[in-house]
Design an enzyme around this catalytic site. Structure first.
Site, PDB file in Angstrom:
ATOM      1  N   LYS A 101     -14.317  -7.055  -4.689  1.00 60.34           N
ATOM      2  CA  LYS A 101     -14.503  -7.290  -3.258  1.00 60.34           C
ATOM      3  C   LYS A 101     -15.988  -7.519  -3.011  1.00 60.34           C
ATOM      4  CE  LYS A 101     -10.529  -4.445  -2.014  1.00 60.34           C
ATOM      5  NZ  LYS A 101     -10.049  -3.156  -1.486  1.00 60.34           N
ATOM      6  N   LYS A 151       0.850  -1.190   0.000  1.00 66.90           N
ATOM      7  CA  LYS A 151       0.000   0.000   0.000  1.00 66.90           C
ATOM      8  C   LYS A 151       0.884   1.236   0.000  1.00 66.90           C
ATOM      9  CE  LYS A 151      -4.260  -1.826   1.932  1.00 66.90           C
ATOM     10  NZ  LYS A 151      -5.151  -1.276   0.898  1.00 66.90           N
TER      11      LYS A 151
END
Length: 359
Positions: A261, A153
């Site tokens: 997701k 990230k």
């Protein structure tokens, strides 16, 4: 005949989870339980919850909507997903609980070589944002654990420091040894995205998720067209419903990949629609969990195993919490295993003593 209850469980992060939206220390998960009134020992469980600043469900009335759903099921003894279009996490929980109940309440939602223990799922190792020493420690741990695909990230700390970290990985590991994925969570401004992507491309990056914030499809389309790194849409897909709207978005932006997701997009059927549209346009995809406990992760992993996608999936999140639910899931050597002989342990959460008013 069906009845429904729910239970809330606070998950505690093992380490503060840094994202471009801030740092998370805990997350509340809500378990929706469907009961067969003719066979009270059989219970299907689904999970829902919110990620602050990201989930469409992150707004007032979330728990109240779970309560009203339980009331609807208890009054009608049936399940209806209509009315949950704007509550994708709750819809995912209901869908999951129904699959589990139909399968006998054994947490086997989709039988496959994964659930038999014969074929694990390739996954990436997740590196959280944080201070340089913390990120280096995570990278060392993932590499030592046998991961050959890592997802870092970026966007929450100084960009030069992030470049230094990635350069350090590449100094010791070539692209034939380690695949690097990046996730910006929309952290780059449109004006700086091109330059940052150019710098990052020096390190043989597999892909970068959501370089700029969602909601600016024309700019994202230009980035996808010119980026030296393949771009994956993530947050961009949230709140896009209906086949026509999904198709329009993919045609306009033309990403190289999309990230799916289920708890943010409304469940398995909604994600399947994205997959079919992406396939028509030659767009790659993979599945990622969204900070669920092992209840949600188990459901997502079992569904993913039926899809025939050998790309590493984003399903290595089971070790995030100090108080996750013990489950027959084990991440090791860059894969996620299902261990048929290992039991679930739901007792410590109090999950079997819920009530419609919550807890």
């Amino acid at each position: 005949m069906l009845s429904a209850t729910y239970h809330r469980h606070r998950l505690i992060f093992r380490h503060p989870a840094g994202t471009s939206r801030g740092v998370l220390h805990h997350r509340d998960s809500f378990f929706l339980l469907l009961h067969d009134t003719l066979n009270p020992e059989t219970t299907g469980i689904g999970e829902c919850g919110v990620i602050p600043g990201l989930s469409p469900d992150d707004r007032p009335g979330f728990e109240e909507r779970i309560i009203s759903l339980c009331d609807e099921i208890n009054q009608t003894s049936s399940v209806n997903t209509s009315g949950l279009e704007n509550w994708p996490s709750i819809r995912f929980a209901l869908e999951t609980a129904l699959f589990d109940l139909t399968g006998g309440g054994q947490r086997i939602l989709f039988e496959s070589q994964f659930t038999s223990g014969e074929k694990p799922i390739n996954i990436n190792g997740l590196i959280w944002m944080g201070e340089e020493y913390f990120m280096l420690k995570q990278i060392d741990e993932k590499l030592a654990a046998g991961y050959r695909v890592i997802k870092i990230k970026v966007g929450a700390i100084d960009f030069d420091t992030e470049l230094k970290l990635i350069a350090g990985i590449r100094k010791h590991f070539g692209e034939d040894q380690i695949t690097i994925r990046l996730d910006a969570n929309g952290a780059f401004s449109p004006g700086e995205a091109d330059e940052k992507l150019k710098h990052l491309s020096d390190f043989a990056i597999h892909s970068i998720e959501q370089p700029i914030k969602q909601g600016n499809p024309a700019t994202m389309a230009e980035i996808c067209r010119t980026s030296p790194i393949p771009v994956a849409l993530d947050e961009e897909l949230i709140n896009i419903s209906g086949s026509d709207n999904k198709k329009k978005l993919l045609e306009q932006i033309k990403p190289q990949y999309i990230i799916l997701k289920p708890s943010l997009l409304g469940g398995f059927y909604a994600c399947r629609e994205w997959i079919e549209l992406a396939a028509e346009k030659g767009i790659g995809w993979w599945i990622t969990s969204a900070l669920e406990s092992n209840i949600g992760l188990n459901a997502i992993a079992q569904w993913t195993a039926t899809l025939g996608n050998d790309l590493p999936q984003g399903l290595g999140t089971g070790s995030l919490y100090t108080n996750n639910i013990p489950a027959p899931l084990e991440a090791a050597n860059g894969v996620l295993h299902y261990l048929p002989g290992k039991p679930w342990d739901l007792a410590f959460t109090g999950i079997y003593n819920p009530h419609p008013a919550g807890s």
